[in-house]
Scaffold this motif. Sequence first.
Motif, short mmCIF file in Angstrom:
data_model
loop_
_atom_site.label_atom_id
_atom_site.label_comp_id
_atom_site.label_asym_id
_atom_site.label_seq_id
_atom_site.Cartn_x
_atom_site.Cartn_y
_atom_site.Cartn_z
N ILE A 203 0.83 -1.20 0.00
CA ILE A 203 0.00 0.00 0.00
C ILE A 203 0.87 1.26 0.00
O ILE A 203 0.56 2.24 -0.69
CB ILE A 203 -0.96 -0.02 1.20
N ARG A 204 1.96 1.23 0.77
CA ARG A 204 2.85 2.40 0.79
C ARG A 204 3.48 2.64 -0.58
O ARG A 204 3.59 3.79 -1.03
CB ARG A 204 3.96 2.18 1.83
N GLN A 205 3.87 1.58 -1.26
CA GLN A 205 4.45 1.73 -2.61
C GLN A 205 3.41 2.30 -3.58
O GLN A 205 3.73 3.19 -4.38
CB GLN A 205 4.97 0.38 -3.10
N ARG A 206 2.19 1.80 -3.52
CA ARG A 206 1.14 2.33 -4.40
C ARG A 206 0.82 3.78 -4.07
O ARG A 206 0.61 4.60 -4.97
CB ARG A 206 -0.12 1.46 -4.25
N LYS A 207 0.83 4.11 -2.79
CA LYS A 207 0.57 5.49 -2.36
C LYS A 207 1.66 6.43 -2.85
O LYS A 207 1.38 7.54 -3.32
CB LYS A 207 0.46 5.53 -0.84
N GLN A 208 2.92 6.00 -2.79
CA GLN A 208 4.02 6.83 -3.28
C GLN A 208 3.92 7.06 -4.79
O GLN A 208 4.15 8.18 -5.27
CB GLN A 208 5.36 6.18 -2.93
N ARG A 209 3.55 6.03 -5.53
CA ARG A 209 3.38 6.19 -6.99
C ARG A 209 2.24 7.16 -7.30
O ARG A 209 2.36 8.00 -8.21
CB ARG A 209 3.11 4.83 -7.64
N SER A 210 1.15 7.04 -6.56
CA SER A 210 0.02 7.95 -6.79
C SER A 210 0.39 9.39 -6.46
O SER A 210 0.04 10.32 -7.21
CB SER A 210 -1.18 7.50 -5.95
N GLU A 211 1.11 9.60 -5.36
CA GLU A 211 1.51 10.96 -5.00
C GLU A 211 2.48 11.54 -6.01
O GLU A 211 2.40 12.73 -6.34
CB GLU A 211 2.14 10.94 -3.61
N LYS A 212 3.40 10.72 -6.51
CA LYS A 212 4.35 11.20 -7.53
C LYS A 212 3.63 11.60 -8.80
O LYS A 212 3.91 12.66 -9.41
CB LYS A 212 5.37 10.10 -7.82
N ARG A 213 2.67 10.79 -9.23
CA ARG A 213 1.90 11.11 -10.44
C ARG A 213 1.03 12.35 -10.21
O ARG A 213 0.86 13.18 -11.11
CB ARG A 213 1.03 9.92 -10.81
N ALA A 214 0.49 12.52 -9.00
CA ALA A 214 -0.32 13.71 -8.71
C ALA A 214 0.52 14.98 -8.78
O ALA A 214 0.07 16.00 -9.32
CB ALA A 214 -0.96 13.56 -7.33
N ASP A 215 1.75 14.94 -8.25
CA ASP A 215 2.63 16.11 -8.37
C ASP A 215 2.96 16.42 -9.82
O ASP A 215 3.00 17.59 -10.24
CB ASP A 215 3.92 15.85 -7.58
N GLU A 216 3.17 15.36 -10.61
CA GLU A 216 3.46 15.56 -12.03
C GLU A 216 2.26 16.18 -12.75
O GLU A 216 2.43 17.08 -13.59
CB GLU A 216 3.82 14.21 -12.66
N LEU A 217 1.06 15.74 -12.43
CA LEU A 217 -0.13 16.32 -13.05
C LEU A 217 -0.31 17.78 -12.65
O LEU A 217 -0.73 18.61 -13.47
CB LEU A 217 -1.36 15.51 -12.64
N LEU A 242 -7.14 19.87 -19.98
CA LEU A 242 -7.35 20.23 -18.59
C LEU A 242 -8.38 19.31 -17.94
O LEU A 242 -8.23 18.87 -16.79
CB LEU A 242 -7.79 21.69 -18.48
N HIS A 243 -9.44 18.98 -18.69
CA HIS A 243 -10.48 18.09 -18.16
C HIS A 243 -9.90 16.71 -17.88
O HIS A 243 -10.17 16.10 -16.82
CB HIS A 243 -11.63 18.00 -19.16
N ASP A 244 -9.07 16.17 -18.79
CA ASP A 244 -8.48 14.85 -18.60
C ASP A 244 -7.53 14.84 -17.41
O ASP A 244 -7.56 13.91 -16.58
CB ASP A 244 -7.74 14.42 -19.87
N PHE A 245 -6.70 15.88 -17.30
CA PHE A 245 -5.74 15.93 -16.19
C PHE A 245 -6.45 16.06 -14.84
O PHE A 245 -6.07 15.43 -13.86
CB PHE A 245 -4.78 17.10 -16.40
N GLU A 246 -7.49 16.89 -14.80
CA GLU A 246 -8.20 17.08 -13.53
C GLU A 246 -8.94 15.81 -13.11
O GLU A 246 -9.00 15.48 -11.92
CB GLU A 246 -9.18 18.25 -13.65
N ALA A 247 -9.50 15.08 -14.08
CA ALA A 247 -10.18 13.82 -13.75
C ALA A 247 -9.20 12.80 -13.19
O ALA A 247 -9.48 12.11 -12.20
CB ALA A 247 -10.88 13.26 -15.00
#
Length: 396
Positions: A203-217, A242-247
């Motif tokens: 779960i921590r690894q998945r959470k880190q990947r999601s946070e990294k992708r969110a910062d990139e977006l 913008l709509h795709d990135f926000e979703a």
Amino acid sequence: MGKHQSNFNPAERYTWRGGTVADILSKPEYMGHTVNFRTYKESYKDKRSRTTPKEDLVIFENTQEAIIDKETWERVQSLRKTIRRTDTIGAANPLTGLMFCADCGAKMYNHRGGAGLARDWAGRPNGRKRPERDEYNCSRYDLGNQHYDRYCMTHLIRTAVVNELLLEAIKEVCDYALNNEAAFMEQVCSASSERQAKAAKAIRQRKQRSEKRADELSRLIRKLYEDNVNGRLSDKLFEQMLHDFEAELESLTESVTQDEQELDRISRETVNAEKFLALVKKYTDFSELTPAMINEFVEKILVHQAEGKGASRTQEVEIFFNFVGKVEIPHEEIVLTEEEKAALAEQERRRAKKAEYNRRYMEKKRREWREQREREQEQKPHKLPPVADEKGEKSA
């Protein structure tokens, strides 16, 4: 009578409605809690009361003596989430809601009913009726052509097989727990801590990947605004991107929140082998599998895809119990003698010989059946095409 004055039945004045019972079952007061501010009003001038969202309720825990324990209440809520429909056969299968596909994690659907007429080796109905269907398969396989990006396999398994395996597993675990309490508690606690550490790491690894992708977006969205203001990006393309990135960003944020809640739950979770032992001592008769026994013992069942065909078909089924999860019971290694090994080899040889004989026999019968159909087709009279006479009229 409440809101049901129009259809009030004086002969059954004390009969509760299903909605009333369902509402009672969902109340946390049964655990000894007090729930306040269930309704609110927009203004003191407004006479209409509105229902407060569940996340905004104020709950004071352990304010009075509990009627049922927390585990029972949570189990009831879990059971109520699964829809159990009554069909022409009768009540719903008690395993519904507990069966999951081991590959994709989707729930398994129960299919039962008539199976039609039996057929012979040539595929022709022989007048006999097949046994009634009662089986489970992967719901993602059933609905794979709707909105999934990849298909799953059937994972087909009969309910009778699951019931037999489940009853055998419950008996085995309960016998081991009663006869080896100290070893059982040590094994369960050790296995649970390892399982929790492994789940928390994933779960921590998945959470880190999601946070990294969110910062990139977030950086990409800021760059989109800059490109649009400077005229390097059209308004139409800007709105679409913008709509795709926000979703995607909203989905990632929700995923991170769920992962944080799951990590918090794992950190607070404690294995309660003593409660499982109390549950084991509650039952003295394991001769028949009942719905109450299934609901109290089983947390979930994972079904793997079957391997092989016919007599060599095997299928793995994982059973997870409440309070303790999956329990691996130590078994003594069985050492076969030379005579037993020779007997098993002879049995396997005879089975292979019988299978080869059946295969050749069926091929011979199918060949004879095809030849018979060809002879019947040749013996049928052929109709000649119509012949035109001198006047141009056709005659037979």
